[in-house]
Design a protein around this motif. Structure first.
Motif, PDB file in Angstrom:
ATOM      1  N   LEU A  22       1.506   1.016  13.032  1.00  0.00           N
ATOM      2  CA  LEU A  22       2.276  -0.229  12.913  1.00  0.00           C
ATOM      3  C   LEU A  22       3.018  -0.285  11.586  1.00  0.00           C
ATOM      4  O   LEU A  22       4.144  -0.761  11.512  1.00  0.00           O
ATOM      5  CB  LEU A  22       1.338  -1.432  13.041  1.00  0.00           C
ATOM      6  CG  LEU A  22       0.705  -1.636  14.404  1.00  0.00           C
ATOM      7  CD1 LEU A  22      -0.300  -2.776  14.353  1.00  0.00           C
ATOM      8  CD2 LEU A  22       1.763  -1.889  15.450  1.00  0.00           C
ATOM      9  N   ILE A  23       2.376   0.223  10.531  1.00  0.00           N
ATOM     10  CA  ILE A  23       3.024   0.233   9.220  1.00  0.00           C
ATOM     11  C   ILE A  23       4.185   1.224   9.228  1.00  0.00           C
ATOM     12  O   ILE A  23       5.251   0.959   8.679  1.00  0.00           O
ATOM     13  CB  ILE A  23       2.009   0.578   8.116  1.00  0.00           C
ATOM     14  CG1 ILE A  23       0.940  -0.503   8.060  1.00  0.00           C
ATOM     15  CG2 ILE A  23       2.698   0.731   6.764  1.00  0.00           C
ATOM     16  CD1 ILE A  23      -0.251  -0.156   7.200  1.00  0.00           C
ATOM     17  N   ALA A  24       3.987   2.372   9.878  1.00  0.00           N
ATOM     18  CA  ALA A  24       5.031   3.393   9.928  1.00  0.00           C
ATOM     19  C   ALA A  24       6.266   2.905  10.680  1.00  0.00           C
ATOM     20  O   ALA A  24       7.390   3.303  10.349  1.00  0.00           O
ATOM     21  CB  ALA A  24       4.490   4.663  10.571  1.00  0.00           C
ATOM     22  N   THR A  25       6.080   2.033  11.656  1.00  0.00           N
ATOM     23  CA  THR A  25       7.219   1.542  12.432  1.00  0.00           C
ATOM     24  C   THR A  25       7.759   0.219  11.915  1.00  0.00           C
ATOM     25  O   THR A  25       8.735  -0.299  12.452  1.00  0.00           O
ATOM     26  CB  THR A  25       6.825   1.384  13.913  1.00  0.00           C
ATOM     27  OG1 THR A  25       5.737   0.470  14.001  1.00  0.00           O
ATOM     28  CG2 THR A  25       6.435   2.715  14.524  1.00  0.00           C
ATOM     29  N   ALA A  26       7.143  -0.334  10.878  1.00  0.00           N
ATOM     30  CA  ALA A  26       7.610  -1.611  10.323  1.00  0.00           C
ATOM     31  C   ALA A  26       8.919  -1.409   9.570  1.00  0.00           C
ATOM     32  O   ALA A  26       9.303  -0.291   9.225  1.00  0.00           O
ATOM     33  CB  ALA A  26       6.551  -2.183   9.386  1.00  0.00           C
ATOM     34  N   SER A  27       9.585  -2.504   9.289  1.00  0.00           N
ATOM     35  CA  SER A  27      10.856  -2.436   8.564  1.00  0.00           C
ATOM     36  C   SER A  27      10.617  -1.941   7.137  1.00  0.00           C
ATOM     37  O   SER A  27       9.517  -2.086   6.596  1.00  0.00           O
ATOM     38  CB  SER A  27      11.518  -3.809   8.532  1.00  0.00           C
ATOM     39  OG  SER A  27      10.804  -4.669   7.672  1.00  0.00           O
ATOM     40  N   PRO A  28      11.643  -1.361   6.507  1.00  0.00           N
ATOM     41  CA  PRO A  28      11.485  -0.888   5.123  1.00  0.00           C
ATOM     42  C   PRO A  28      11.061  -1.999   4.165  1.00  0.00           C
ATOM     43  O   PRO A  28      10.307  -1.753   3.230  1.00  0.00           O
ATOM     44  CB  PRO A  28      12.867  -0.344   4.769  1.00  0.00           C
ATOM     45  CG  PRO A  28      13.473   0.024   6.072  1.00  0.00           C
ATOM     46  CD  PRO A  28      12.938  -0.969   7.063  1.00  0.00           C
ATOM     47  N   ALA A  29      11.520  -3.213   4.393  1.00  0.00           N
ATOM     48  CA  ALA A  29      11.138  -4.326   3.512  1.00  0.00           C
ATOM     49  C   ALA A  29       9.634  -4.567   3.569  1.00  0.00           C
ATOM     50  O   ALA A  29       8.991  -4.781   2.539  1.00  0.00           O
ATOM     51  CB  ALA A  29      11.895  -5.594   3.902  1.00  0.00           C
ATOM     52  N   GLN A  31       7.362  -2.320   4.453  1.00  0.00           N
ATOM     53  CA  GLN A  31       6.716  -1.156   3.864  1.00  0.00           C
ATOM     54  C   GLN A  31       6.741  -1.221   2.336  1.00  0.00           C
ATOM     55  O   GLN A  31       5.737  -0.935   1.683  1.00  0.00           O
ATOM     56  CB  GLN A  31       7.371   0.126   4.352  1.00  0.00           C
ATOM     57  CG  GLN A  31       7.130   0.397   5.817  1.00  0.00           C
ATOM     58  CD  GLN A  31       7.876   1.610   6.319  1.00  0.00           C
ATOM     59  OE1 GLN A  31       8.755   2.137   5.658  1.00  0.00           O
ATOM     60  NE2 GLN A  31       7.526   2.058   7.514  1.00  0.00           N
ATOM     61  N   ILE A  32       7.883  -1.599   1.773  1.00  0.00           N
ATOM     62  CA  ILE A  32       7.985  -1.723   0.314  1.00  0.00           C
ATOM     63  C   ILE A  32       7.073  -2.837  -0.178  1.00  0.00           C
ATOM     64  O   ILE A  32       6.377  -2.692  -1.184  1.00  0.00           O
ATOM     65  CB  ILE A  32       9.444  -1.956  -0.112  1.00  0.00           C
ATOM     66  CG1 ILE A  32      10.265  -0.695   0.153  1.00  0.00           C
ATOM     67  CG2 ILE A  32       9.537  -2.358  -1.583  1.00  0.00           C
ATOM     68  CD1 ILE A  32      11.754  -0.879  -0.003  1.00  0.00           C
ATOM     69  N   HIS A  33       7.064  -3.959   0.522  1.00  0.00           N
ATOM     70  CA  HIS A  33       6.197  -5.079   0.138  1.00  0.00           C
ATOM     71  C   HIS A  33       4.731  -4.650   0.154  1.00  0.00           C
ATOM     72  O   HIS A  33       3.992  -4.910  -0.794  1.00  0.00           O
ATOM     73  CB  HIS A  33       6.420  -6.265   1.076  1.00  0.00           C
ATOM     74  CG  HIS A  33       5.506  -7.400   0.816  1.00  0.00           C
ATOM     75  ND1 HIS A  33       5.671  -8.254  -0.237  1.00  0.00           N
ATOM     76  CD2 HIS A  33       4.390  -7.808   1.466  1.00  0.00           C
ATOM     77  CE1 HIS A  33       4.690  -9.150  -0.225  1.00  0.00           C
ATOM     78  NE2 HIS A  33       3.905  -8.901   0.802  1.00  0.00           N
ATOM     79  N   LEU A  34       4.314  -3.978   1.204  1.00  0.00           N
ATOM     80  CA  LEU A  34       2.932  -3.530   1.310  1.00  0.00           C
ATOM     81  C   LEU A  34       2.589  -2.533   0.208  1.00  0.00           C
ATOM     82  O   LEU A  34       1.521  -2.613  -0.400  1.00  0.00           O
ATOM     83  CB  LEU A  34       2.683  -2.911   2.685  1.00  0.00           C
ATOM     84  CG  LEU A  34       1.257  -2.524   3.013  1.00  0.00           C
ATOM     85  CD1 LEU A  34       0.344  -3.743   2.957  1.00  0.00           C
ATOM     86  CD2 LEU A  34       1.185  -1.890   4.383  1.00  0.00           C
ATOM     87  N   ALA A  35       3.502  -1.624  -0.068  1.00  0.00           N
ATOM     88  CA  ALA A  35       3.264  -0.630  -1.121  1.00  0.00           C
ATOM     89  C   ALA A  35       3.122  -1.299  -2.485  1.00  0.00           C
ATOM     90  O   ALA A  35       2.230  -0.952  -3.267  1.00  0.00           O
ATOM     91  CB  ALA A  35       4.393   0.396  -1.149  1.00  0.00           C
TER      92      ALA A  35
END
Length: 93
Positions: A22-29, A31-35
């Protein structure tokens, strides 16, 4: 009654690992927020446990501040986008 319901739900729960797909298919925003959030959490833990006043502590503090600023910027951007969509969606439909 609600406490009994929560108790039944907890008793029937089956712990599992998160679905990283789910994280891999999420939007870049997202993914960046989670990172930034996960990295900031790790740095904050090191910041609180480690010795204070040394160069590492100051550098870690600045890195933590920058990560938190990026996280807040993404939250503010997401909030602005959400409110704009919320205001314009009914008119477009």
């Amino acid at each position: 009654r609600e406490i009994a319901y929560v108790g039944r739900m907890m008793a029937s729960a089956r712990p599992h690992l998160p679905d990283l797909g789910l994280i891999a298919t999420a939007s870049p925003a997202i993914q960046i927020h989670l990172a930034t959030v996960l990295t900031a959490f790790a740095l904050a833990t090191v910041q609180m446990v480690g010795p204070k006043g040394r160069a590492f502590h100051r550098i870690n503090g600045w890195a933590l501040s920058i990560l938190l600023a990026v996280t807040v910027a993404f939250l503010a951007g997401a909030a602005a986008i959400f409110s704009i969509r919320e205001l314009t969606s009914p008119a477009d439909a």
